[in-house]
Design an enzyme around this catalytic site. Structure first.
Site: not given
Ligand code: UFG
Length: 327
Positions: A33, A37, A92, A117, A141, A145
């Site tokens: 959609n 993307g 969604n 995930s 989220y 999943k």
């Molecule tokens: N983080 C920071 N600063 C930022 C961004 C992230 O400290 O600016 C930290 C987050 O708090 C987390 C780690 O970096 O501890 C990783 O964060 P991300 O947002 O990169 O990824 P997540 O682990 O939250 O999420 C990813 C996927 C999700 C999935 C998840 C599994 O994006 O789709 O892993 O927990 F669900």
């Protein structure tokens, strides 16, 4: 040979998988959609603009084309947003997936690869986490999943769908040639934040929490290069096309890096000593998530080619500084 229908194929992960499918000669139909993307990200096949919640549009596509298998990437993916706006995620990610599955069932399409995930595990009791670990998501989220996985499991039991659910850990990096990469301006993922801060697109970045029960107090994640994840999808597709039975696989490298370690690696890979500041914990973050991916290796013969944090960050940096097309 019919088409491979790729929902969300114009998004970050979907577009890398479309690239890998195209290089292997598959006939691809992307269904997206374009909410997050981009048309430019679709390097192979045709793009149909449509929503997974739109049954009429799905029927049009499935009436018109012969589809052999579906890869379903289309979803909302931001964990903290899912905490704030749960219904948006359930509508969604669950509702849309059910609409899609119903349309597929009615059109006799019975091969399905699902983007699941690590978030389904919540706070795992054992690290590295195996596929058999209990599913106890700690945010909407992850719940969405897990719910779709359950639906798939029940459909497989009933004989109406064969599926592979791939539980992604932390996907990062970009096409090494810099043609595609993270296209979302408001992306929140750690490695993207690091390279965008290093590139001067942001004044600083935050580290969300340094009081977790980990070695340096920051969260630990298993970062997997998007190209290795794409390869897992190709293997899963081949497996289903050869009538393999339904399976669930973790997708990660099996070792974790803390947020501070990623920041240090990003400073090294980019050559920029970009500013970071400590910030409070982000809602919905588990302290540590590391995959046991031995099942993916033994069942599908997956052999990672990009298992190197510096390389992962370098491809993301290359994309941000040289490849990225801004709208
Ligand atoms: N983080 C920071 N600063 C930022 C961004 C992230 O400290 O600016 C930290 C987050 O708090 C987390 C780690 O970096 O501890 C990783 O964060 P991300 O947002 O990169 O990824 P997540 O682990 O939250 O999420 C990813 C996927 C999700 C999935 C998840 C599994 O994006 O789709 O892993 O927990 F669900």
């Amino acid at each position: 040979m019919g088409k491979i229908l790729v929902t969300g194929g114009a998004g970050y992960i979907g577009s890398h998988v479309v690239k890998a499918l195209g290089e292997k000669g598959y006939d691809i139909l992307v269904y997206d959609n374009l909410s997050t993307g981009h048309e430019w990200a679709v390097l192979h096949g045709d793009l149909v603009v449509g929503d997974i919640r739109d049954r009429g549009r799905l029927d049009q596509v499935l009436d018109k084309y012969e589809v052999d298998a579906v890869m379903h990437f289309a979803a909302h993916i931001v964990v903290p947003e899912s905490v704030q706006e749960p219904l948006k995620y359930y509508m969604n990610n669950v509702g849309g997936s059910l609409t899609l599955l119903q349309a597929l069932q009615e059109h006799g399409v019975d091969k399905f690869i699902f983007s699941s995930s690590a978030a389904v595990y919540g706070i795992p009791e054992e690290i590295p986490v195996r596929e058999s670990a209990p599913l106890q998501a700690i945010n909407p989220y992850g719940e969405t999943k897990a719910m779709v996985e359950k639906v798939l499991e029940d459909m497989a039991y009933a004989g109406s769908m064969n599926y592979v659910a791939l539980r992604y850990f932390n996907v990062a990096g970009a096409d090494p040639e810099g043609r595609i990469g993270e296209g979302k301006e408001d992306a929140t993922h750690l490695i993207t934040m690091c390279v965008r801060t290093a590139a001067g697109l942001r004044p600083e970045m935050s580290i969300f929490g340094d009081d977790y029960p980990t070695s340096d107090g920051t969260c630990v994640r298993d970062y997997i290069h998007v190209e290795d994840l794409a390869e897992a999808h190709i293997l899963a597709l081949q497996y289903l096309l050869q009538n393999g039975e339904s399976q669930v696989f973790n997708c990660g490298y099996g070792r974790g890096f803390s947020v501070l370690e990623v920041v240090e690696a990003a400073r090294k890979a980019t050559g920029v000593d970009f500013p970071v500041r400590m910030a409070p914990r982000r809602e919905g973050d588990p302290p540590a998530l590391v995959a046991d991916s031995s099942k993916l290796q033994s069942h599908l013969g997956w052999r990672p080619q990009h298992d190197d944090l510096q390389h992962i960050i370098a491809t993301a940096w290359n994309w941000e500084t040289r490849g990225r097309t801004r709208e």
